[in-house]
Scaffold this motif. Structure first.
Motif, mmCIF file in Angstrom:
data_model
loop_
_atom_site.group_PDB
_atom_site.id
_atom_site.type_symbol
_atom_site.label_atom_id
_atom_site.label_comp_id
_atom_site.label_asym_id
_atom_site.label_seq_id
_atom_site.Cartn_x
_atom_site.Cartn_y
_atom_site.Cartn_z
ATOM 1 N N LYS A 27 0.692 -1.054 -0.108
ATOM 2 C CA LYS A 27 0.002 -0.020 0.150
ATOM 3 C C LYS A 27 0.900 1.420 -0.117
ATOM 4 C CE LYS A 27 -4.028 -0.937 2.561
ATOM 5 N NZ LYS A 27 -4.575 -0.902 4.006
ATOM 6 N N TYR A 29 3.531 1.964 2.474
ATOM 7 C CA TYR A 29 4.144 2.257 3.579
ATOM 8 C C TYR A 29 5.521 1.436 3.557
ATOM 9 C CZ TYR A 29 -0.486 3.764 4.501
ATOM 10 O OH TYR A 29 -1.973 4.179 4.280
ATOM 11 N N GLU A 34 6.749 3.675 9.234
ATOM 12 C CA GLU A 34 5.234 3.537 8.871
ATOM 13 C C GLU A 34 4.704 2.366 9.065
ATOM 14 O OE1 GLU A 34 4.697 6.078 4.926
ATOM 15 O OE2 GLU A 34 6.371 5.192 4.830
ATOM 16 N N ARG A 37 4.124 1.651 12.936
ATOM 17 C CA ARG A 37 3.103 2.561 13.366
ATOM 18 C C ARG A 37 1.844 1.584 12.963
ATOM 19 N NH1 ARG A 37 6.372 8.234 12.707
ATOM 20 N NH2 ARG A 37 6.936 8.167 14.549
ATOM 21 N N LEU A 38 1.628 1.345 11.764
ATOM 22 C CA LEU A 38 0.678 0.693 11.132
ATOM 23 C C LEU A 38 0.298 -0.654 11.574
ATOM 24 C CD1 LEU A 38 -1.407 2.225 9.507
ATOM 25 C CD2 LEU A 38 -0.242 1.329 7.432
ATOM 26 N N LEU B 39 3.801 9.639 5.772
ATOM 27 C CA LEU B 39 2.479 9.974 6.405
ATOM 28 C C LEU B 39 2.364 9.982 8.118
ATOM 29 C CD1 LEU B 39 -0.224 8.363 3.705
ATOM 30 C CD2 LEU B 39 0.335 10.700 4.169
ATOM 31 N N PHE B 40 1.448 10.385 8.741
ATOM 32 C CA PHE B 40 1.565 10.212 10.198
ATOM 33 C C PHE B 40 2.988 9.907 10.848
ATOM 34 C CE2 PHE B 40 -0.131 6.470 8.272
ATOM 35 C CZ PHE B 40 0.830 5.363 8.429
ATOM 36 N N TYR B 80 -12.345 0.912 4.957
ATOM 37 C CA TYR B 80 -11.168 0.699 5.580
ATOM 38 C C TYR B 80 -11.236 -0.543 6.325
ATOM 39 C CZ TYR B 80 -6.429 1.306 7.372
ATOM 40 O OH TYR B 80 -5.260 1.489 7.978
ATOM 41 N N PHE B 153 -2.872 6.320 13.504
ATOM 42 C CA PHE B 153 -2.290 5.575 12.445
ATOM 43 C C PHE B 153 -3.215 5.272 11.263
ATOM 44 C CE2 PHE B 153 -0.026 4.102 16.355
ATOM 45 C CZ PHE B 153 1.026 5.407 16.360
ATOM 46 N N HIS B 154 -3.867 4.339 12.045
ATOM 47 C CA HIS B 154 -5.243 3.800 11.175
ATOM 48 C C HIS B 154 -6.185 4.921 10.620
ATOM 49 C CE1 HIS B 154 -3.707 -0.213 10.655
ATOM 50 N NE2 HIS B 154 -3.544 -0.360 12.247
ATOM 51 N N ALA B 157 -4.233 6.688 7.862
ATOM 52 C CA ALA B 157 -4.162 5.875 6.840
ATOM 53 C C ALA B 157 -5.405 5.588 5.870
ATOM 54 C CB ALA B 157 -3.514 4.607 7.183
ATOM 55 N N ALA B 160 -6.034 8.998 4.004
ATOM 56 C CA ALA B 160 -5.176 9.011 2.971
ATOM 57 C C ALA B 160 -5.430 8.158 1.781
ATOM 58 C CB ALA B 160 -3.688 8.672 3.648
ATOM 59 N N GLU B 161 -5.784 6.851 2.075
ATOM 60 C CA GLU B 161 -6.086 5.981 0.912
ATOM 61 C C GLU B 161 -7.482 6.198 0.617
ATOM 62 O OE1 GLU B 161 -5.604 1.963 2.845
ATOM 63 O OE2 GLU B 161 -3.648 2.612 3.570
#
Ligand code: FAD
Lengths: 95, 384
Positions: A27, A29, A34, A37-38, B39-40, B80, B153-154, B157, B160-161
Motif C-alpha cells: 500500500k 508504507y 510507517e 506504526r501501522l 504520512l503520520f 477501510y 495511524f489507521h 491511513a 489518505a487511502e
C-alpha cells in the motif's frame, strides 16, 4: 525463518505476520516507521530487538533494494524496561 | 510530481489527509498533498489519540461532538476494512478542589444541554468506574462513557487511502520551502522536488505551521512546545476510561492489550521544536500517575517519545484565511487536542474552500485568525 509463507509470524510480541507486513508495503508504507506504526510490529515488549533486522530484510526484498538503503527508525529509550514505582521514587538530574 | 494543482495541502497528518479527502467529496479535483517526511510522522503519530466531548464551551462541544459522530462510522465511510479501532471506553476527570467542583458542575450542565449524558460522580461512586483510583483528596469526578480513543495511524491511513482512491496525489518526502507570491496571492508552492502552481494552499503543517505561514509573510500567534508520553508493557486490566486530571496535568489510558499510555505537560518546557525525551519526564509522570492510581506502579515502561503541541493564544484552533493572503487556508493551532476534532475541522475547511455554508456557521467568526485582533477569544475552562 520462512520468508515465503505469509503466515510466518515476524513480530512475536505484537503477533504480526509476514502477510500483514507485505500488505502494508504494497500500500506504499515503505519505511520502518510507517510499518511499525501501522502494523505494531516492533512496538511490543522487546521493542523490535528480535524483528527489526527481519523487517529491514522484508522491506528490502519487497522493494528490491539493499537492506542498508531502507530508511531507519529511531530507537527510543529506555533500553531496559523500568517499573513506574521505581521511576516515581528516583529523581535524577538529567545530566 | 505534478506541477499544477487546484489545491496544495501541506502536511500529511490527520488534519491534512482529512482535508484532502473532504475536498474530493465536494468535487474538487487536482489535489496534491505534500508531506516532508512520511504520512503520520508528526504530532498525529505521537499523540495520545484520546477523544473527549467533555468541554466547557459551545464551540469545543460542537467540534468534538460532531467529530465523534463521524468517527463512529468513519471506517465504513472510508471503506477501510482494518477499522480505525475506535474504542468508546470513556473519560474520567477527577475533581480535587472546590473551585474545580463548581466549574465541572457548570460544564456538566452545559454538556447535558448538548445531549451528552455526562455523570457527576461522588467520591464513593468513583471506584465503580475506576476501581484503582486513590480516594486521597478526591472530591468527585465527571465521567462520560462515549468519550474514548482510536488509532491515529489507521485513522490517517484510512483518510489518505480514500483520498488517493478519489484522485488525490500524495507526495511524501516533499518539503515546502517557500511560495511564489503575486501581491496577496500564492501562485505556486516551491518544494525540494520542484514547484507546483496552484489556485490555493492549505496550511496543515502542525507544529511547523507558523514557519509555513511566514513563508507567505504571515505571522501567526502560535508557538510549538514539546510534550512527552510513554507506554508500559501490557499488564492485567486495571482501568477502562482515560483518566485525565487537571490538578496533576496528566492523562493516562490502558489499551485493550493491557499496555498503559501516559503523558503530562511540563510548565517549564521552553517553546521550540525539540523532540527529545527526558528522564525528568519519566520521574514526573510516574510520581503523579502513581499518586492517583497506585496500582499502575508495577507496570514497566517500555518506550517514551515526544511530539509537538502547536499552541494558540486561547488554545483553540485557527481556521480560515489570514487577512494578508487570500488563498492560504489555515487549519492550525490545535493546542494538543487536534486529533479529536479532525472530522469537523476538515469538513469545514473543505466547505470554506468550496464556498459552502459551514457545518458550524459560527466558526467563521469565532475560529478565524482575526478574532485576536478584535480582542475576542474562545474562553475554555476545561483545557490542560
Ligand atoms: C504527546 C501528545 C499527545 C497528544 N494527545 C492528544 C489527544 O489525546 N487527543 C487529541 O485530540 N490530540 C492530541 N494531541 C494533539 C494532536 O496530536 C494534534 O493536534 C494533531 O495530531 C494535529 O494534526 P496535524 O495533522 O495538524 O499535525 P501533524 O500530525 O503534526 O502533521 C503536520 C505534518 O506537516 C508536515 N510538515 C511540516 N512542515 C512541512 C513542510 N515544510 N513541508 C511539508 N510538510 C511539512 C509534518 O512533517 C507533519 O507530518 C497530542 C499531541 C502530542 C504531541
Amino acid at each position: 525463518m520462512n520468508l515465503k509463507d505469509d503466515n510466518t509470524i515476524v513480530c512475536r510480541c505484537a503477533d504480526v505476520t509476514l502477510g500483514e507486513i507485505k500488505e502494508a508495503i504494497r500500500k506504499g508504507y515503505t519505511t520502518l516507521d510507517e510499518i511499525k506504526r501501522l502494523t505494531r510490529a516492533g512496538m511490543g515488549q522487546c521493542q523490535g530487538k528480535t524483528c527489526r533486522n527481519l523487517l529491514l530484510q522484508i522491506i528490502a526484498n519487497e522493494l528490491h533494494i539493499s537492506p542498508t538503503d531502507v530508511e531507519l527508525s529511531r530507537l527510543r529509550p529506555p533500553s531496559v524496561t523500568i517499573p513506574l514505582e521505581l521511576l516515581a521514587k528516583e529523581d535524577a538530574n538529567e545530566n | 510530481m505534478k506541477t499544477k494543482a487546484a489545491v496544495v495541502v501541506i502536511g500529511g497528518g490527520v488534519i491534512g489527509t482529512a482535508i484532502a479527502y473532504e475536498l474530493t467529496l465536494r468535487g474538487v479535483r487536482d489535489i496534491v498533498l505534500v508531506e516532508k517526511n512520511t504520512l503520520f510522522s508528526g504530532a498525529t503519530a505521537r499523540c495520545g489519540a484520546g477523544v473527549r466531548q467533555q468541554w466547557g464551551t459551545e464551540m469545543n462541544l460542537r467540534l468534538s461532538i460532531g467529530s465523534v459522530k463521524r468517527y463512529e462510522t468513519l471506517a465504513e465511510e472510508l471503506d477501510y476494512p482494518h477499522g480505525i479501532e475506535f474504542s468508546q471506553t470513556g473519560y474520567f476527570m477527577p475533581v480535587y478542589t472546590e473551585k474545580q467542583r463548581q466549574q465541572f458542575e457548570k460544564n456538566v450542565s452545559l454538556q447535558r444541554k448538548f445531549g451528552l449524558d455526562v455523570q457527576y460522580l461522588q467520591p464513593e461512586e468513583c471506584r465503580s468506574i475506576v476501581p484503582i483510583v486513590s480516594l486521597d483528596g478526591l472530591l468527585g469526578a465527571t465521567y462520560y462513557d462515549k468519550d474514548g480513543y482510536l488509532s491515529p495511524f489507521h485513522t490517517t491511513a484510512a483518510y489518505a487511502e480514500a483520498a488517493k482512491r478519489n484522485g488525490v496525489c500524495i507526495e511524501k518526502n516533499t518539503e515546502v520551502l517557500g511560495f511564489t507570491m503575486e501581491k496577496e496571492t500564492i501562485r505556486s508552492v516551491k518544494t525540494n522536488r520542484g514547484d507546483i502552481s496552484c489556485d490555493c494552499v492549505v496550511n496543515a503543517a502542525g507544529g511547523w505551521s507558523q514557519e509555513i505561514a511566514q513563508m507567505a509573510h504571515v505571522t501567526l500567534p502560535l508557538f510549538s512546545e514539546r510534550h512527552q508520553i510513554l507506554v508500559t508493557e501490557p499488564i492485567e486490566p486495571l482501568f477502562r476510561p482515560m483518566v485525565m486530571s487537571f490538578t496533576h496535568g496528566f492523562y493516562t489510558q490502558q489499551e485493550p492489550n493491557g499496555a498503559i499510555l501516559m503523558g503530562v505537560g511540563d510548565p517549564h518546557e521552553p517553546k521550540g521544536y525539540n523532540m527529545d525525551h527526558s528522564y525528568h519526564f519519566l520521574h514526573t509522570v510516574a510520581s503523579l500517575v502513581t499518586s492517583v492510581l497506585p496500582a499502575v506502579g508495577k507496570a514497566r515502561v517500555v518506550r517514551q517519545w515526544s511530539g509537538l503541541y502547536n499552541i494558540s493564544p486561547d488554545k483553540a484552533p485557527i481556521l480560515g484565511l489570514p487577512k494578508e493572503v487570500n488563498n492560504m487556508f489555515l487549519a492550525v493551532g490545535f493546542s494538543g487536542h487536534g486529533f479529536m476534532v479532525a472530522p469537523m475541522v476538515s469538513e469545514m475547511i473543505a466547505q470554506m474552500i468550496t464556498n459552502e455554508e459551514l457545518s458550524i456557521p459560527e466558526a467563521r467568526t469565532q475560529l478565524d485568525l482575526g478574532r485576536y485582533d478584535r480582542g475576542e477569544r474562545i474562553v475554555e475552562p476545561s483545557v490542560v
